[in-house]
Scaffold this motif. Sequence first.
Motif, PDB file in Angstrom:
ATOM      1  N   UNK A 103       0.857  -1.261  -0.084  1.00 45.85           N
ATOM      2  CA  UNK A 103      -0.062  -0.042  -0.101  1.00 45.85           C
ATOM      3  C   UNK A 103       0.940   1.373  -0.167  1.00 45.85           C
ATOM      4  N   UNK A 104       1.931   1.252   0.768  1.00 50.77           N
ATOM      5  CA  UNK A 104       2.941   2.482   0.710  1.00 50.77           C
ATOM      6  C   UNK A 104       3.500   2.680  -0.584  1.00 50.77           C
ATOM      7  N   UNK A 105       3.803   1.695  -1.392  1.00 52.89           N
ATOM      8  CA  UNK A 105       4.156   1.907  -2.564  1.00 52.89           C
ATOM      9  C   UNK A 105       3.335   2.278  -3.321  1.00 52.89           C
ATOM     10  N   UNK A 106       2.040   1.821  -3.378  1.00 49.78           N
ATOM     11  CA  UNK A 106       0.880   2.086  -4.455  1.00 49.78           C
ATOM     12  C   UNK A 106       0.535   3.711  -4.214  1.00 49.78           C
ATOM     13  N   UNK A 107       0.535   4.035  -2.841  1.00 51.83           N
ATOM     14  CA  UNK A 107       0.263   5.534  -2.565  1.00 51.83           C
ATOM     15  C   UNK A 107       1.438   6.232  -3.148  1.00 51.83           C
ATOM     16  N   UNK A 108       2.685   5.694  -3.375  1.00 56.97           N
ATOM     17  CA  UNK A 108       3.878   6.470  -3.751  1.00 56.97           C
ATOM     18  C   UNK A 108       3.647   6.784  -5.284  1.00 56.97           C
ATOM     19  N   UNK A 110       0.910   6.817  -7.121  1.00 60.31           N
ATOM     20  CA  UNK A 110      -0.462   7.360  -7.631  1.00 60.31           C
ATOM     21  C   UNK A 110      -0.314   8.605  -8.589  1.00 60.31           C
ATOM     22  N   UNK A 111       0.397   9.621  -8.250  1.00 57.88           N
ATOM     23  CA  UNK A 111       0.468  10.601  -9.084  1.00 57.88           C
ATOM     24  C   UNK A 111       2.104  11.062  -9.301  1.00 57.88           C
ATOM     25  N   UNK A 112       2.267  11.566 -10.442  1.00 57.94           N
ATOM     26  CA  UNK A 112       3.564  11.852 -10.612  1.00 57.94           C
ATOM     27  C   UNK A 112       4.215  13.247 -10.228  1.00 57.94           C
ATOM     28  N   UNK A 113       5.223  13.498  -9.846  1.00 57.65           N
ATOM     29  CA  UNK A 113       6.009  14.602  -9.397  1.00 57.65           C
ATOM     30  C   UNK A 113       6.750  14.403  -8.279  1.00 57.65           C
ATOM     31  N   UNK A 114       7.658  15.557  -7.856  1.00 55.74           N
ATOM     32  CA  UNK A 114       8.526  15.098  -6.830  1.00 55.74           C
ATOM     33  C   UNK A 114       7.933  15.277  -5.218  1.00 55.74           C
ATOM     34  N   UNK A 115       6.646  15.388  -5.455  1.00 56.76           N
ATOM     35  CA  UNK A 115       6.048  15.168  -4.062  1.00 56.76           C
ATOM     36  C   UNK A 115       5.562  13.962  -3.434  1.00 56.76           C
ATOM     37  N   UNK A 116       5.945  12.887  -4.168  1.00 55.05           N
ATOM     38  CA  UNK A 116       5.689  11.875  -3.623  1.00 55.05           C
ATOM     39  C   UNK A 116       7.216  10.750  -3.503  1.00 55.05           C
ATOM     40  N   UNK A 117       7.004   9.991  -2.516  1.00 52.20           N
ATOM     41  CA  UNK A 117       8.307   9.613  -1.829  1.00 52.20           C
ATOM     42  C   UNK A 117       8.997   8.649  -3.057  1.00 52.20           C
ATOM     43  N   UNK A 127      15.226  -2.113  -9.632  1.00 53.43           N
ATOM     44  CA  UNK A 127      14.571  -3.338  -9.861  1.00 53.43           C
ATOM     45  C   UNK A 127      13.466  -3.567  -8.778  1.00 53.43           C
ATOM     46  N   UNK A 128      12.505  -4.413  -9.255  1.00 51.62           N
ATOM     47  CA  UNK A 128      11.292  -4.926  -8.486  1.00 51.62           C
ATOM     48  C   UNK A 128      11.657  -5.361  -6.962  1.00 51.62           C
ATOM     49  N   UNK A 129      12.679  -6.108  -7.038  1.00 55.09           N
ATOM     50  CA  UNK A 129      12.936  -6.652  -5.678  1.00 55.09           C
ATOM     51  C   UNK A 129      13.585  -5.470  -4.555  1.00 55.09           C
ATOM     52  N   UNK A 130      14.404  -4.418  -5.205  1.00 55.89           N
ATOM     53  CA  UNK A 130      14.777  -3.320  -4.148  1.00 55.89           C
ATOM     54  C   UNK A 130      13.682  -2.584  -3.921  1.00 55.89           C
ATOM     55  N   UNK A 131      12.559  -2.284  -4.857  1.00 55.97           N
ATOM     56  CA  UNK A 131      11.551  -1.533  -4.556  1.00 55.97           C
ATOM     57  C   UNK A 131      10.487  -2.107  -3.371  1.00 55.97           C
ATOM     58  N   UNK A 132      10.494  -3.444  -3.362  1.00 55.29           N
ATOM     59  CA  UNK A 132       9.729  -4.303  -2.545  1.00 55.29           C
ATOM     60  C   UNK A 132      10.258  -4.145  -1.406  1.00 55.29           C
ATOM     61  N   UNK A 133      11.868  -4.364  -1.031  1.00 54.49           N
ATOM     62  CA  UNK A 133      12.572  -4.335   0.192  1.00 54.49           C
ATOM     63  C   UNK A 133      12.630  -2.893   0.747  1.00 54.49           C
ATOM     64  N   UNK A 134      12.505  -1.908  -0.179  1.00 52.69           N
ATOM     65  CA  UNK A 134      12.608  -0.586   0.599  1.00 52.69           C
ATOM     66  C   UNK A 134      11.362  -0.365   1.246  1.00 52.69           C
ATOM     67  N   UNK A 135      10.282  -0.606   0.573  1.00 53.95           N
ATOM     68  CA  UNK A 135       8.901  -0.653   1.048  1.00 53.95           C
ATOM     69  C   UNK A 135       8.614  -1.375   2.257  1.00 53.95           C
ATOM     70  N   UNK A 153       6.327  12.435   1.672  1.00 51.11           N
ATOM     71  CA  UNK A 153       6.730  13.751   1.183  1.00 51.11           C
ATOM     72  C   UNK A 153       5.471  14.526   0.974  1.00 51.11           C
ATOM     73  N   UNK A 154       4.443  13.998   1.266  1.00 50.41           N
ATOM     74  CA  UNK A 154       3.136  14.932   1.207  1.00 50.41           C
ATOM     75  C   UNK A 154       2.101  14.120   2.482  1.00 50.41           C
ATOM     76  N   UNK A 155       1.036  15.235   2.484  1.00 48.99           N
ATOM     77  CA  UNK A 155       0.054  14.905   3.325  1.00 48.99           C
ATOM     78  C   UNK A 155      -0.567  13.530   3.293  1.00 48.99           C
ATOM     79  N   UNK A 156      -1.140  13.229   2.099  1.00 50.06           N
ATOM     80  CA  UNK A 156      -1.558  11.902   1.870  1.00 50.06           C
ATOM     81  C   UNK A 156      -0.807  10.608   2.352  1.00 50.06           C
TER      82      UNK A 156
END
Length: 157
Positions: A103-108, A110-117, A127-135, A153-156
Amino acid sequence: VKRWFLLDVMIVTVDWTLMATTIGGEAAGGEMEGEDPSGLARLGKVIRVARILRTLRLLRLMKLRHIFFAIQERIDSEVVFILVGTVKNLLVLLFVNHVFACLWFLIGIMDEGDDHWVFYYKILDTDVLEKYMLSLHWSLTQFTPAGIEIHPRNVFE
């Protein structure tokens, strides 16, 4: 075979039908002239129903609970009983953290721009494994006093 066979057959049939429809549409060159647009709306509804049927697979987890109870009833040793309880709690904790990480990655993303983590820390280039491990690491740090250098990076978020 007793309980879940019919549900599995229904889910696999829907999956195969959707795959055949998708492959057939691509082979025909996509959308043809004069094709009924309401057919696409019906296809969207079918896809939604297929997703709901796939989530019914999660009902199988209820069977897992009965299996754990059956195992615990057969255990005579207190040490093994405590060990099984600890392993069960760890699995639940890992599952909850897995859900929060996804869910944390999905929220990140959702929209483009520098205001998402995800975009701020340039996670999409990994790569996918690093994305998952960071999340997952972020999710685990929310349950423990540990820290991580990735922050919302934002309120949401």
